[in-house]
Design a protein around this motif. Structure first.
Motif, PDB file in Angstrom:
ATOM      1  N   GLU A  75       1.023  -1.155   0.180  1.00  0.00           N
ATOM      2  CA  GLU A  75      -0.109   0.235   0.220  1.00  0.00           C
ATOM      3  C   GLU A  75       0.963   1.111  -0.001  1.00  0.00           C
ATOM      4  N   SER A  76       0.277   2.342  -0.789  1.00  0.00           N
ATOM      5  CA  SER A  76       1.211   3.651  -0.633  1.00  0.00           C
ATOM      6  C   SER A  76       0.166   4.707  -0.113  1.00  0.00           C
ATOM      7  N   HIS A  77       1.066   5.819   0.329  1.00  0.00           N
ATOM      8  CA  HIS A  77       0.468   6.940   0.518  1.00  0.00           C
ATOM      9  C   HIS A  77       1.127   8.166   0.078  1.00  0.00           C
ATOM     10  N   ARG A  78       0.379   9.121  -0.344  1.00  0.00           N
ATOM     11  CA  ARG A  78       1.144  10.228  -1.106  1.00  0.00           C
ATOM     12  C   ARG A  78       1.221  11.471  -0.170  1.00  0.00           C
ATOM     13  N   VAL A  79       2.458  12.197   0.120  1.00  0.00           N
ATOM     14  CA  VAL A  79       2.378  13.309   0.866  1.00  0.00           C
ATOM     15  C   VAL A  79       3.230  14.504  -0.077  1.00  0.00           C
ATOM     16  N   GLY A  80       2.405  15.312  -0.633  1.00  0.00           N
ATOM     17  CA  GLY A  80       2.744  16.388  -1.495  1.00  0.00           C
ATOM     18  C   GLY A  80       3.660  15.526  -2.840  1.00  0.00           C
ATOM     19  N   GLU A  81       4.742  15.759  -2.790  1.00  0.00           N
ATOM     20  CA  GLU A  81       5.648  15.138  -4.213  1.00  0.00           C
ATOM     21  C   GLU A  81       6.154  13.744  -3.683  1.00  0.00           C
ATOM     22  N   GLU A  88       5.589   9.599  -2.487  1.00  0.00           N
ATOM     23  CA  GLU A  88       5.015   8.545  -2.598  1.00  0.00           C
ATOM     24  C   GLU A  88       5.579   7.389  -1.522  1.00  0.00           C
ATOM     25  N   LEU A  89       5.142   6.956  -0.426  1.00  0.00           N
ATOM     26  CA  LEU A  89       5.737   6.443   0.371  1.00  0.00           C
ATOM     27  C   LEU A  89       4.942   4.857   0.462  1.00  0.00           C
ATOM     28  N   THR A  90       5.568   3.522   0.018  1.00  0.00           N
ATOM     29  CA  THR A  90       5.049   2.760  -0.297  1.00  0.00           C
ATOM     30  C   THR A  90       5.389   1.487   1.011  1.00  0.00           C
ATOM     31  N   PHE A  91       4.745   0.928   1.718  1.00  0.00           N
ATOM     32  CA  PHE A  91       5.427  -0.178   2.513  1.00  0.00           C
ATOM     33  C   PHE A  91       5.401  -1.497   1.995  1.00  0.00           C
ATOM     34  N   VAL A  92       6.536  -1.959   2.018  1.00  0.00           N
ATOM     35  CA  VAL A  92       7.161  -3.258   1.227  1.00  0.00           C
ATOM     36  C   VAL A  92       7.397  -4.283   2.436  1.00  0.00           C
ATOM     37  N   PRO A  93       7.233  -5.508   1.679  1.00  0.00           N
ATOM     38  CA  PRO A  93       7.620  -6.795   2.562  1.00  0.00           C
ATOM     39  C   PRO A  93       8.749  -6.825   3.162  1.00  0.00           C
ATOM     40  N   ALA A  94       9.149  -7.428   4.297  1.00  0.00           N
ATOM     41  CA  ALA A  94      10.477  -7.873   4.920  1.00  0.00           C
ATOM     42  C   ALA A  94      10.232  -9.378   5.393  1.00  0.00           C
ATOM     43  N   ARG A  95      11.469  -9.819   5.315  1.00  0.00           N
ATOM     44  CA  ARG A  95      11.624 -11.330   5.988  1.00  0.00           C
ATOM     45  C   ARG A  95      11.823 -10.965   7.326  1.00  0.00           C
ATOM     46  N   HIS A  96      10.797 -11.011   8.305  1.00  0.00           N
ATOM     47  CA  HIS A  96      11.117 -10.631   9.730  1.00  0.00           C
ATOM     48  C   HIS A  96       9.826 -11.230  10.568  1.00  0.00           C
ATOM     49  N   TRP A  97       9.688 -10.592  11.621  1.00  0.00           N
ATOM     50  CA  TRP A  97       8.263 -10.835  12.484  1.00  0.00           C
ATOM     51  C   TRP A  97       8.293  -9.665  13.356  1.00  0.00           C
ATOM     52  N   SER A  98       7.406  -9.663  14.305  1.00  0.00           N
ATOM     53  CA  SER A  98       7.119  -8.626  15.170  1.00  0.00           C
ATOM     54  C   SER A  98       6.711  -9.079  16.584  1.00  0.00           C
ATOM     55  N   MET A  99       7.031  -8.376  17.574  1.00  0.00           N
ATOM     56  CA  MET A  99       6.998  -8.628  18.970  1.00  0.00           C
ATOM     57  C   MET A  99       7.058  -7.391  20.026  1.00  0.00           C
ATOM     58  N   ARG A 100       6.369  -6.964  20.762  1.00  0.00           N
ATOM     59  CA  ARG A 100       6.704  -5.926  21.736  1.00  0.00           C
ATOM     60  C   ARG A 100       6.542  -6.607  23.028  1.00  0.00           C
ATOM     61  N   MET A 101       5.804  -7.458  23.458  1.00  0.00           N
ATOM     62  CA  MET A 101       5.662  -8.201  24.455  1.00  0.00           C
ATOM     63  C   MET A 101       5.511  -9.453  24.154  1.00  0.00           C
ATOM     64  N   PRO A 102       5.704 -10.647  25.011  1.00  0.00           N
ATOM     65  CA  PRO A 102       5.621 -11.915  24.717  1.00  0.00           C
ATOM     66  C   PRO A 102       4.067 -12.439  24.129  1.00  0.00           C
ATOM     67  N   TRP A 103       3.160 -11.613  24.642  1.00  0.00           N
ATOM     68  CA  TRP A 103       1.867 -11.925  24.032  1.00  0.00           C
ATOM     69  C   TRP A 103       1.098 -11.325  22.887  1.00  0.00           C
ATOM     70  N   ASN A 104       2.118 -10.425  22.344  1.00  0.00           N
ATOM     71  CA  ASN A 104       1.560  -9.912  21.239  1.00  0.00           C
ATOM     72  C   ASN A 104       2.343 -10.166  19.963  1.00  0.00           C
ATOM     73  N   ARG A 105       3.022 -11.299  19.881  1.00  0.00           N
ATOM     74  CA  ARG A 105       4.039 -11.637  18.697  1.00  0.00           C
ATOM     75  C   ARG A 105       3.073 -11.820  17.497  1.00  0.00           C
ATOM     76  N   ASN A 106       3.607 -11.005  16.327  1.00  0.00           N
ATOM     77  CA  ASN A 106       3.025 -10.866  15.162  1.00  0.00           C
ATOM     78  C   ASN A 106       1.710 -10.418  14.858  1.00  0.00           C
ATOM     79  N   ASP A 107       1.199  -9.718  16.029  1.00  0.00           N
ATOM     80  CA  ASP A 107      -0.139  -8.866  15.919  1.00  0.00           C
ATOM     81  C   ASP A 107      -0.189  -7.651  15.038  1.00  0.00           C
ATOM     82  N   ALA A 108       1.015  -7.276  14.951  1.00  0.00           N
ATOM     83  CA  ALA A 108       1.418  -5.961  14.060  1.00  0.00           C
ATOM     84  C   ALA A 108       2.305  -6.171  13.166  1.00  0.00           C
ATOM     85  N   LEU A 109       2.095  -5.564  11.832  1.00  0.00           N
ATOM     86  CA  LEU A 109       2.969  -5.765  10.695  1.00  0.00           C
ATOM     87  C   LEU A 109       4.210  -5.170  10.683  1.00  0.00           C
ATOM     88  N   TRP A 110       4.935  -5.924  10.125  1.00  0.00           N
ATOM     89  CA  TRP A 110       6.557  -5.220  10.005  1.00  0.00           C
ATOM     90  C   TRP A 110       6.769  -5.204   8.315  1.00  0.00           C
TER      91      TRP A 110
END
Length: 212
Positions: free
Chosen positions: A158-164, A166-188
């Protein structure tokens, strides 16, 4: 189960892997000429703040995954960390390329994922409340709790434009975790930043994969 488990690096890593990594650090498998680079500390060069204040395209390394970029007339920072340590445990080895107090006004803040060496809440709390914060799906709530009113969450590609820009969020081979109980709840992920002067790619954290 996290909602993004299907996109995470497999096999999943856990406490046992972290312990094995920590204990194994005494047996460094790298060649000697590569290990010798650890003794080299980056030297801060004057002039970074002045360069970013000019309208021309510019990039300054602040440290780790934190870069400050001037592109498309905007000043943006990636995965900002100006703290002297992360969670009071991991201390930075070199001072920031530009001290936070010397930074020109920041327009955009890009956060690739929620690991503490990329999403540093003490630093984010000090950045402008009126800047635009762009991050992956599921990370926005932590930013709004810090008083950031302008937050955009993106899924991969997905992309978002700000003035001139264009920001596109692209895949990464990774994972997420802030606390032990929220592993991969948010995207990286990473960011492709397209401006009139050219294109910048900030990978966040990733291993090599077919997406490249």
């Amino acid at each position: 189960m996290g909602r993004f488990d299907d996109r995470a690096t497999q096999p999943a890593r856990g406490p046992a892997d972290i312990m094995a990594w920590k204990l194994g650090r005494k047996r460094d498998p790298r060649p000697a000429d590569f290990q010798s680079l650890d003794a080299v500390r980056p030297v801060v060069v004057d002039g970074g703040a002045e360069a970013l204040a000019k309208p021309e395209a510019c990039a300054v390394w602040i440290g780790h995954a934190t870069y400050a970029l001037r592109l498309g007339g905007k000043l943006l920072v990636t995965d900002p960390i100006w703290s002297r340590s992360i969670s009071g445990a991991v201390r930075r080895l070199s001072p920031p390329g530009i001290e936070l107090a010397a930074m020109p006004a920041v327009d955009l803040v890009l956060v690739t994922h929620d690991h503490r060496d990329h999403m540093d809440l003490p630093t984010l709390a000090k950045l402008p409340a009126d800047a635009l914060y762009v991050t992956g799906t599921g990370n926005g709530a932590r930013l709004t709790k810090l008083g950031k009113a302008n937050v955009v969450e993106l899924d991969w590609w997905e992309s978002h434009r700000v003035g001139e820009l264009e920001l596109t969020f692209v895949p990464a081979r990774h994972w997420s975790m802030r606390m032990p109980w929220n592993r991969n709840d948010a995207l990286w992920g990473g960011f492709v930043i397209r401006g009139p002067e050219g294109v910048a790619y900030h990978s966040g954290d990733t291993g090599f994969f077919d997406g490249f």
